[in-house]
Design an enzyme around this catalytic site. Structure first.
Site, PDB file in Angstrom:
ATOM      1  CG  PHE A  23      44.359  40.471  41.069  1.00 15.20           C
ATOM      2  CD1 PHE A  23      44.528  39.551  40.777  1.00 15.20           C
ATOM      3  CD2 PHE A  23      43.230  40.178  41.594  1.00 15.20           C
ATOM      4  CE1 PHE A  23      44.616  40.089  38.928  1.00 15.20           C
ATOM      5  CE2 PHE A  23      42.065  40.802  39.257  1.00 15.20           C
ATOM      6  CZ  PHE A  23      43.356  40.666  38.724  1.00 15.20           C
ATOM      7  CB  ALA A  57      47.557  45.321  44.592  1.00 20.75           C
ATOM      8  CG  HIS A  89      42.934  48.010  36.235  1.00 22.64           C
ATOM      9  ND1 HIS A  89      42.959  46.954  36.693  1.00 22.64           N
ATOM     10  CD2 HIS A  89      42.065  48.618  36.247  1.00 22.64           C
ATOM     11  CE1 HIS A  89      41.968  47.275  37.725  1.00 22.64           C
ATOM     12  NE2 HIS A  89      41.152  48.325  37.340  1.00 22.64           N
TER      13      HIS A  89
HETATM   14  N1  LIG Z   1      44.942  43.300  37.452  1.00 22.61           N
HETATM   15  C1  LIG Z   1      45.253  43.124  39.555  1.00 22.61           C
HETATM   16  C2  LIG Z   1      44.219  43.985  40.448  1.00 22.61           C
HETATM   17  N2  LIG Z   1      43.030  44.270  39.959  1.00 22.61           N
HETATM   18  C3  LIG Z   1      41.643  44.140  40.929  1.00 22.61           C
HETATM   19  C4  LIG Z   1      42.410  45.413  42.114  1.00 22.61           C
HETATM   20  O1  LIG Z   1      43.667  45.296  42.825  1.00 22.61           O
HETATM   21  C5  LIG Z   1      41.050  45.621  42.944  1.00 22.61           C
HETATM   22  O2  LIG Z   1      41.118  44.343  43.621  1.00 22.61           O
HETATM   23  C6  LIG Z   1      40.678  45.817  42.031  1.00 22.61           C
HETATM   24  O3  LIG Z   1      40.251  46.819  40.915  1.00 22.61           O
HETATM   25  C7  LIG Z   1      39.431  45.809  42.990  1.00 22.61           C
HETATM   26  O4  LIG Z   1      38.724  47.155  43.345  1.00 22.61           O
HETATM   27  N3  LIG Z   1      44.870  42.719  41.730  1.00 22.61           N
HETATM   28  C8  LIG Z   1      46.049  43.136  42.329  1.00 22.61           C
HETATM   29  O5  LIG Z   1      46.145  42.841  42.772  1.00 22.61           O
HETATM   30  N4  LIG Z   1      47.137  42.941  41.040  1.00 22.61           N
HETATM   31  C9  LIG Z   1      46.528  42.371  39.677  1.00 22.61           C
HETATM   32  O6  LIG Z   1      47.196  42.516  38.398  1.00 22.61           O
HETATM   33  C1  LIG Z   2      46.716  44.961  36.862  1.00 24.79           C
HETATM   34  C2  LIG Z   2      45.279  44.601  36.630  1.00 24.79           C
HETATM   35  O1  LIG Z   2      44.932  45.085  36.847  1.00 24.79           O
HETATM   36  C3  LIG Z   2      45.344  44.247  35.126  1.00 24.79           C
HETATM   37  O2  LIG Z   2      45.936  42.743  35.312  1.00 24.79           O
HETATM   38  C4  LIG Z   2      43.867  43.934  34.510  1.00 24.79           C
HETATM   39  O3  LIG Z   2      44.246  42.998  33.127  1.00 24.79           O
HETATM   40  P1  LIG Z   2      43.131  43.822  32.022  1.00 24.79           P
HETATM   41  O4  LIG Z   2      44.535  45.320  31.830  1.00 24.79           O
HETATM   42  O5  LIG Z   2      44.077  43.509  30.345  1.00 24.79           O
HETATM   43  O6  LIG Z   2      42.436  43.905  31.827  1.00 24.79           O
END
Ligand SMILES: Nc1c(NC[C@H](O)[C@H](O)[C@H](O)CO)[nH]c(=O)[nH]c1=O
Ligand SMILES: CC(=O)[C@@H](O)COP(=O)(O)O
Length: 157
Positions: A23, A57, A89
């Site tokens: 990601f 992450a 999130h």
């Molecule tokens: N928004 C970001 C994510 N979101 C995804 C989560 O980490 C995870 O893969 C998902 O929720 C499935 O379990 N991950 C990042 O590494 N960076 C972000 O900004």
């Molecule tokens: C860190 C996250 O999960 C974020 O990038 C997801 O974006 P959103 O909060 O606009 O759905």
């Protein structure tokens, strides 16, 4: 009195695992490049580095624990880039990932370096992935070798 400081240059025979989130790959690819480049500079052989790519992450900690339990590596670097979006999130990904990796390094078999960027903007992230604020991946590479050497010294007290 005995005083111990880790010797980074003692990394020749260390086996290092890197768990990197896909990601925000534009950022995490740079973190990975920095970590690998610094490990090479510090004498770690390329055959002694294993890189595991995970979706995001939030998946890093589970894979870190799996790698730690395998006995195949001496230390681990966790790399990711969590960048704030429009919802809560961000907060929960950051909190969960941080808590899990803190537990992994404190309670696990091998030291785990925290190279997961958690930023409000893409610019802040790129600045810390080889930009004007350095490369968190490279920092973690020297940190893991330092910790491994100081733990070796502790075991020889
Ligand atoms: N928004 C970001 C994510 N979101 C995804 C989560 O980490 C995870 O893969 C998902 O929720 C499935 O379990 N991950 C990042 O590494 N960076 C972000 O900004
Ligand atoms: C860190 C996250 O999960 C974020 O990038 C997801 O974006 P959103 O909060 O606009 O759905």
């Amino acid at each position: 009195m005995k005083e111990i400081t880790g010797n980074i240059a003692a990394g020749q025979n260390k086996k290092i695992g890197i768990v990197v989130a896909q990601f925000n790959g534009v950022v995490t690819d740079r973190l990975l490049e920095g970590a690998i480049g610094q490990l090479h500079k510090s004498g770690v052989k390329d055959d002694n580095i294993v890189v595991v790519h995970v979706p995001g992450a939030f998946e890093i900690a589970r894979t870190v624990n799996c790698l730690a339990k395998s006995g195949k590596v001496d230390g681990i670097i966790a790399l990711g880039a969590v960048i704030r979006g429009a919802t809560a999130h961000f907060t929960y990904v950051c909190e969960g990932t941080t808590a899990q990796l803190a537990a992994a390094t404190a309670n696990g078999k091998v030291p785990v370096m925290f190279g997961v960027l958690m930023t409000d903007t893409v610019e802040q992230a790129t600045d810390r992935a080889g930009g004007k604020a350095g490369n968190k991946g490279a920092e973690c590479a020297t940190d893991v070798l330092e910790v491994l050497n100081l733990e070796e010294q502790i075991n020889q007290i």
